[in-house]
Every structure is written in C-alpha cells, then in structure tokens.
Design a protein around this motif. Sequence first.
Motif, PDB file in Angstrom:
ATOM      1  N   GLY A   1      39.994 -28.942  96.264  1.00  0.00           N
ATOM      2  CA  GLY A   1      38.613 -29.830  96.227  1.00  0.00           C
ATOM      3  C   GLY A   1      37.851 -30.288  97.460  1.00  0.00           C
TER       4      GLY A   1
ATOM      5  N   CYS B   1      32.981 -26.052  94.155  1.00  0.00           N
ATOM      6  CA  CYS B   1      34.137 -26.453  93.274  1.00  0.00           C
ATOM      7  C   CYS B   1      34.237 -25.803  91.878  1.00  0.00           C
ATOM      8  CB  CYS B   1      33.854 -28.140  93.120  1.00  0.00           C
ATOM      9  SG  CYS B   1      34.164 -29.468  94.416  1.00  0.00           S
TER      10      CYS B   1
ATOM     11  N   GLN C   1      36.219 -32.506  93.008  1.00  0.00           N
ATOM     12  CA  GLN C   1      35.755 -32.676  94.257  1.00  0.00           C
ATOM     13  C   GLN C   1      36.667 -33.854  94.783  1.00  0.00           C
ATOM     14  OE1 GLN C   1      31.602 -32.851  95.118  1.00  0.00           O
ATOM     15  NE2 GLN C   1      32.215 -34.037  97.347  1.00  0.00           N
TER      16      GLN C   1
END
Length: 305
Positions: A218, A253, A283
């Motif tokens: 992420g 993402c 993220q």
Amino acid sequence: MAPASSLPSSKTVCVMDASGRLGSSLVEKLLQLGYTVHASLFNNGDFHGCAKGLALAETGRRLRVFRSDPFDYHSIVDAVRGCSGLFYTFETPQDQPSYDEFMVEMEVRAAHNVLEACAQTDTMERVVFTSSVTAVIWKEDPKLADDFGERDWSDPNFCRKFKLWHALAKTLSEKTAWALAMDRGVDMVSINAGLLTGQELSASTPYLKGTPEMYEDGVLVTVDVEFLVDAHVCVYECPSAFGRYLCFNHAVCRPEDAVKFSQMLNPSSPCHPPSNDLRVIQQKIQNKKLSKAMLEFASGIYVEE
C-alpha cells in the motif's frame, strides 16, 4: 501555486542539479516567481529549459548557469555563493544508467559536499533537499507497521540484502545531509517524493525495483512534476516548514490503477483488464503534513508548530 498576496522575489537561489526534469522545471518556476536563479548543472548535463528560462529571465539577467561537479567542493561553493536558498536534487548521470553500490557512494559523497558548502555560505537561509519515498518504506516486515509517515526510514541492511540500491542511496544520502545540517546549523527541509511520472518514465527506472511489494504494502505512490515543483516552493517559502515532507498526489491501490500504471510504463503493450490476482489494497502512506503546509501556503496563513 503561490499565495495570492505574494510579491515577486528579489532573492537569489540555486537549483542543483538543474539539468534534470525536476531541476529545469524548478528553474522555470522560480524565474516566474521573480527569483534570480543559479542553475547548476552536474557534469555534462544540459539545461532543458535554457531557452525558455532565458526569455523569462529578461535576456538572462536573472539566470546564471554554472557547471558543477558533485565531487568538487569548490565548484559547488561557486554555484551557491550569494544565494539565500538551495534546491538540491541528485539524478542518475547519463553515463551511469542504473543504480548500484557505486551510485550509493556517489550520492552520499555529493550530499556531504553540498551541505558542507551551504554551511560555509553566509547568505544561505534554507536548503530544500529532494529525497524519495524509497528512503521511507523499506523495512523487514512493513505489514506490521502503521501508516508510513515522515518519521519512518528505510532499513539500510534490508536494502543491501535485497539490492535496493536506489532506496539505499536515497536513505544514506538524506541521513548524511540531515546529520551535517544539524551539526552545522543549516536550516534544511526534505521532500521525500513519490515516483515522478512523465515521458521519461520507463520500467527500468531504479525507483521501481520492488514494485509488486510496494503495491501489496500500500505504498506505491506517484507524483507529477507540477505538484512536486509547487511542493518545493511551498516548503522553501513557508516560514513554519520543518523536517521531512512526503510528497505524492496519487496512490496505486486498486487493480484498475495497477493496470493504468503498467500501461504508463509500457505504452506499447496491449491494455489488459485487471488481473484476478490483484486486489484492492489499503493505502498505508500519508502526506497530510505536506497537504496542510500547501493549504497554509496558498492561503498565506501560517501556523507555527
């Protein structure tokens, strides 16, 4: 981006190295803002924005071009002499297309020389040091970490183990710069930039080693040059700016983001739908500190920390 109330600057600043995409874009922006600019070119680099820059600088009166060697301390001193600010970025030399152990040593030595020269420049008020998100994200087990922020550093031993030379170079050179800045009393801030996107980006870009892991963790983030330039100007001009700033304006993402990212790196490859092997990733990296600074900068209202 600049505060609506800002007036043209009469200060002199140095951009080093000005031959790369970020450097030349910074020169152009600073000239537009009224600065006198010392454009310092490393080795045999060319100043991409020279013709446009000269026009912006009233036939060159506000633009001086220097040839500097990052390993020649005196050539660096010549470029920063009389400057109140330095924007420093190290990009891979054209004759050294890939990062390796040698590049790590080069970056560390260059950072040391530049900060030492700034410490000996009486007029120097602030240094903006361009680093990378790769100096933040590489650890033994990133999944155990909370969101990555400005206090995080990549683990040099981990970088050496997996030959993440770009991350190691950025980590050690930034740490060298911070150590010298604190020891010599230099006011320095750093911009830890995401992957710079644009026409010069390719799958062989050193930043990209470990891309699948960055996506899974992420922390795969990108930044366009206009946003990156604005961030540099912001942290230079904002009186309350301090420390490190993570700088990016897009996070990869989602599977569809990953496909677009792949297309950007390989424009000639066919466009494929998102892979079933990919999933939406949380993220785990934030740039709230920079967002706050840029908002304050745009409004002209600064909040002391």
